[in-house]
Design a protein around this motif. Structure first.
Motif: not given
Ligand SMILES: Cc1cc2nc3c(=O)[nH]c(=O)nc-3n(C[C@H](O)[C@H](O)[C@H](O)COP(=O)(O)OP(=O)(O)OC[C@H]3O[C@@H](n4cnc5c(N)ncnc54)[C@H](O)[C@@H]3O)c2cc1C
Ligand SMILES: *[C@@H]1O[C@H](CO)[C@@H](O)[C@H](O)[C@H]1NC(C)=O
Ligand SMILES: *[C@@H]1O[C@H](CO)[C@@H](O)[C@H](O)[C@H]1NC(C)=O
Ligand SMILES: *[C@@H]1O[C@H](CO)[C@@H](O)[C@H](O)[C@H]1NC(C)=O
Ligand SMILES: *[C@@H]1O[C@H](CO)[C@@H](O)[C@H](O)[C@H]1NC(C)=O
Length: 589
Positions: A38-39, A41-44, A46, A65
C-alpha cells in the motif's frame, strides 16, 4: 494449514454456497484478497505486509516504492538502475502468502519489485513435457494451463494462491515419497534469474541455469536472496487420474504406521487430531485415465466464507481463550472435525455433491484449491477466512519436518504429552489438527536433508501480543522438542522467529548456498537484516524482552519473557526437560 472452524452445523457451508451461486447469477465481478503493498502516493512511500496482515513479530515494513515489470527486459532495466545506486530490493508477489518477513527490504527506502504482471505462460514443450512460466504465474494458473495441454505437475502445495517464484523461494511442497518427492523445486529443470552486476556488465545480468549447473541447487530454493527469478521451466507428466478415500482411525499406532503408509500411497497425507486421539488417513493413488469419475476437491477451509460467520467464530474462540474454557474448545473441535469429515473435507463427485468414497477424478481438479480467491470484490461479504480486512482467523503456524528415521519417537513423545493433559491440543483441532505430509530429501541446498514428514500446526493468536494462550506450554514444548531433540527443519514460508535460530547448522550445504548468494548478489542488495539473521550471518532472530516467548520471538529463560502477572512463568518441559516454556502456575490448567 489454516482452517475455518465450522461451528454449529453444515448450514453455514450451504449458506456460503448459496451466496456464491447468487453472486455468479448476478454477474457481480469477483476478485481476490487485498494487496500486500500500500502506497501513500502513487506507487511510492509504501508499506508491505503478508496476506495475514501481520508478521510473527508484528514488524511494520516500509519501502520507498514499488514497480510492476511486465517482462524480463523491464526487470533488467529496473534492477540496473537500482544496483547503480545500491538500493535495497525485495521481490513481492501478488498476494504475499509467506508468514515470516521475507518480503521486507531494510530501511524506509527499499525498492519492491512486484511479479503481479509477470504472469504469462511462456512455452509448453509436449515432447519434453516441460512448461516454462513467468515467475508471477499462480499455482492455479499453472495447474490449469498444464491440464489444457494434457500435462500435470505431479506434486504441489494445496493452495492455489501461491506464485511459482514465491513457492520456490520457500521450498513449498505437497505430499509424496514417490518419484522425486513432493517439493516443487525438485521438478525445476531451468530458471532465468536477473541479478545485480558490476558497472561494466551494465549493473544487471541474466543468468540461465539448467540441471547441469550446480547453482540451480541454490536458485531453485533461494528465499529470494539471489535476484529476481524471471522464468521457471518445470518438468511435468502426462495428466492422470487419482482415487481418494479418507479413513478415520484411532491414533494409538500412528507412530508405527506412519512410514509404511507414506510409502504405500503415492499422495498419502494425514490429519492428526491428538486430543481426540484420532487420525484421518488419506488413501490416495493414481488410477488409469479410463476409470470413470469427475471428482473435484475444493478444500472447505479454502472456500469463500461469510464474513459474518467468521466473525462469530472468532468471537467464540476469543471468549473461550479469555475464560479458559477448555471444555468448550474441545466440544467445538469435535464439531469442526466431524463436520469436515462428513463433508469429505470439500471433496465432491462432480463439484457439487459428495456421495461416498472413493472419489476419482483428474489430478488437476483434486491437487489444490482456493475458491476464496474469488470472493466478492469490495463488499467483503465473503472472504478467505484469514483475510485481515475482516474479523476472522488470526493464528500462528509452527511447521517443521522430522526425518522418517526418528518420526515415530517424536509422535510418541507428543502422545505422552497429550496423555498427561488430554485436552491440551483441542485448540489446534479447531484448525483441522496437525497436518502431516511426506517430503523427500532434495538436491536443493536449503531442501530437506533426509526423507521426512512435515508437520503443520496452526493455533490461536491473540490480537494482543502480551496475552498468553491456552496450553501455551504444551504447544511450546512440541515446538522446541521438534527443533532441539529431533533436529527438525523449518518450512521457510511459515513459523515464528525462534524456529530459525541457528537453523543453518542443520544444512550440510548451507555454506554452498551462501557462496552462491555472494556470487549472484555480492552487495547483498536482495538481503535484509531478517534474511541475514535466518541465514546465520548475524544474530538477532530471537530477541529477549518482556513477553517475548508468547509470540515465539524468543525461548524464555526468565519469567518476564512469559506473562508473570497472568500466572505464566518460565518452566522446564514435561517430557523434553530441556524445553523452556511459559506454563501457568497456581491454578490447574
Ligand atoms: C492458505 C495457505 C496454504 C498454504 N499451503 C501450503 C502447502 O500446501 N504447502 C506448502 O509448502 N506451503 C504452503 N503454504 C505456504 C506457502 O507455500 C509459502 O508461504 C509460499 O512461499 C508463498 O508463496 P507466495 O507466492 O505468496 O510468495 P511470497 O510469500 O510473496 O514470497 C516468498 C519469498 O519468495 C521471494 N520471491 C517471490 N517471487 C520471487 C521471484 N520471482 N524472484 C525472486 N524471489 C521471489 C519473496 O521475495 C519472498 O522472499 C501455504 C500458505 C497459505 C497462506
Ligand atoms: C508517507 O506515508 C506516511 C503514512 O504511511 C505519511 O505519514 C508520510 O507523510 C508520507 N510521506 C511522504 C513524503 O509522502
Ligand atoms: C522440445 O523438447 C525437445 C526434446 O527435449 C527438443 O528437441 C525440442 O527442440 C524442444 N522444442 C522446442 C520448441 O523448444
Ligand atoms: C545447460 O546449459 C549449458 C550452458 O548454458 C548448455 O551448454 C547445455 O546444453 C544445457 N543443457 C541442457 C540439458 O539444456
Ligand atoms: C482401461 O484400459 C485398459 C487398457 O488400456 C483395460 O485393460 C481396462 O480394462 C480399461 N478399464 C476400464 C475401466 O475401462
Amino acid at each position: 494449514m489454516p482452517i475455518i472452524p465450522v461451528l454449529y452445523s453444515n448450514k453455514f457451508n450451504e449458506l456460503v454456497l448459496l451466496k456464491c451461486l447468487f453472486l455468479l447469477v448476478a454477474l457481480v465481478g469477483c476478485s481476490p484478497p487485498g494487496e500486500p503493498v500500500k502506497c501513500s502516493t502513487k506507487d511510492s512511500n509504501c508499506t508491505v505486509t503478508n496476506s495475514y496482515g501481520a508478521f510473527p513479530d508484528r514488524t511494520v515494513c516500509r519501502a520507498g516504492n514499488v514497480v510492476y515489470p511486465i517482462s524480463e527486459q523491464e526487470s533488467v532495466s529496473i534492477l540496473s538502475a537500482a544496483t547503480e545506486v545500491q538500493r535495497k530490493i525485495k521481490v513481492v508477489t501478488h498476494f504475499s502468502h509467506s508468514i515470516p518477513k521475507l518480503v521486507c527490504p531494510d530501511g524506509q527506502d527499499g525498492l519492491l519489485i512486484s511479479t503481479k504482471n509477470l504472469n504469462r505462460v511462456v512455452k509448453i514443450n509436449l515432447t519434453a513435457m516441460t512448461m516454462t512460466v513467468e515467475s508471477g504465474v499462480t499455482l492455479r494458473q499453472l495447474i490449469n494451463e498444464a491440464a489444457k495441454a494434457g500435462l500435470a505437475l505431479p506434486y504441489a502445495p494445496y493452495w492455489w494462491g501461491l506464485t511459482i517464484g514465491g513457492l520456490l523461494g520457500t521450498g513449498a511442497h505437497g505430499s509424496s515419497l514417490w518419484e522425486k518427492g513432493s517439493s516443487v523445486h525438485d521438478y525445476v529443470v531451468e530458471m532465468r534469474i536477473v541479478s545485480p552486476a558490476k558497472a561494466e556488465d551494465g549493473y544487471a545480468k541474466v543468468w540461465v541455469l539448467n540441471e547441469s549447473d550446480k547453482d540451480l541447487n541454490a536458485a531453485k530454493f533461494s528465499l529470494g536472496v539471489l535476484g529476481v527469478i524471471s522464468q521457471v521451466t518445470l518438468k511435468l507428466q502426462s495428466l492422470f487420474k487419482r482415487s481418494i478415500t479418507y479413513v478415520m482411525k484411532d491414533d494409538t499406532d500412528l507412530g508405527d504406521k506412519v512410514v509404511t503408509f507414506g510409502k504405500l500411497h503415492e499422495f498419502a497425507d494425514i490429519f492428526w487430531y491428538p486430543s481426540q486421539r484420532k487420525v484421518a488417513y488419506r488413501i490416495d493413488d493414481r488410477v488409469p485415465v479410463n476409470v470413470s469419475g469427475s471428482g473435484v476437491y475444493y478444500f472447505t477451509p479454502f472456500r469463500s466464507t461469510l464474513s459474518s460467520v467468521l466473525s462469530v467464530i472468532r468471537s467464540v474462540e476469543e471468549t473461550q481463550e479469555s475464560l479458559r474454557d477448555t471444555e468448550g474448545k474441545c466440544l467445538n473441535a469435535k464439531l469442526v472435525t466431524s463436520t469436515l469429515q462428513s463433508s469429505a473435507y470439500g471433496l465432491t463427485d462432480n463439484g457439487v455433491i459428495f456421495t461416498g468414497y472413493p472419489v476419482i477424478g483428474f489430478h488437476h481438479r483434486l491437487q489444490s484449491s482456493g475458491t476464496c480467491l474469488d470472493s466478492h470484490k469490495d463488499s467483503l461479504i465473503t472472504a478467505c477466512p484469514w483475510d485481515p480486512r475482516i474479523k476472522g482467523e488470526f493464528f500462528h503456524q509452527t511447521t517443521f519436518s522430522i526425518d522418517l528415521s526418528v518420526v515415530k519417537s517424536f509422535i510418541q513423545d507428543v502422545q505422552k504429552l497429550v496423555s498427561m493433559d488430554p485436552k491440551s491440543l483441542c485448540g489446534l483441532e479447531l484448525y483441522n489438527g496437525i497436518v502431516m505430509r511426506y517430503v523427500k530429501a532434495s538436491t536443493a541446498y536449503l531442501g530437506k536433508q533426509e526423507d521426512a514428514i512435515a508437520f503443520d500446526i496452526t493455533y490461536y493468536r491473540s490480537k494482543d501480543p502480551m496475552a498468553p494462550r491456552l496450553y501455551q506450554d504444551v504447544l511450546e514444548e512440541i515446538e522446541q522438542m521438534a527443533l532441539f531433540k529431533y533436529n527438525a527443519l523449518p518450512h521457510w514460508g511459515k513459523n515464528r522467529n525462534l524456529v530459525f535460530d541457528g537453523v543453518m547448522k542443520r544444512y550440510k550445504n548451507g555454506g554452498e548456498f551462501l557462496k552462491v548468494k555472494n556470487k549472484y548478489d555480492p552487495w547483498g542488495l536482495f538481503s535484509s537484516e531478517w534474511t541475514d539473521q535466518v541465514l546465520g550471518l548475524r544474530n538477532g532472530v530471537t530477541v529477549l524482552k518482556e513477553g517475548c516467548a508468547l509470540e515465539g520471538v524468543c525461548v524464555c529463560s526468565q519469567d518476564v519473557h512469559c506473562a508473570p502477572r497472568k500466572g505464566y512463568l518460565c518452566k522446564p518441559g514435561k517430557i523434553f526437560l530441556d524445553a523452556r516454556v511459559c506454563a501457568r502456575v497456581n491454578t490447574k490448567n
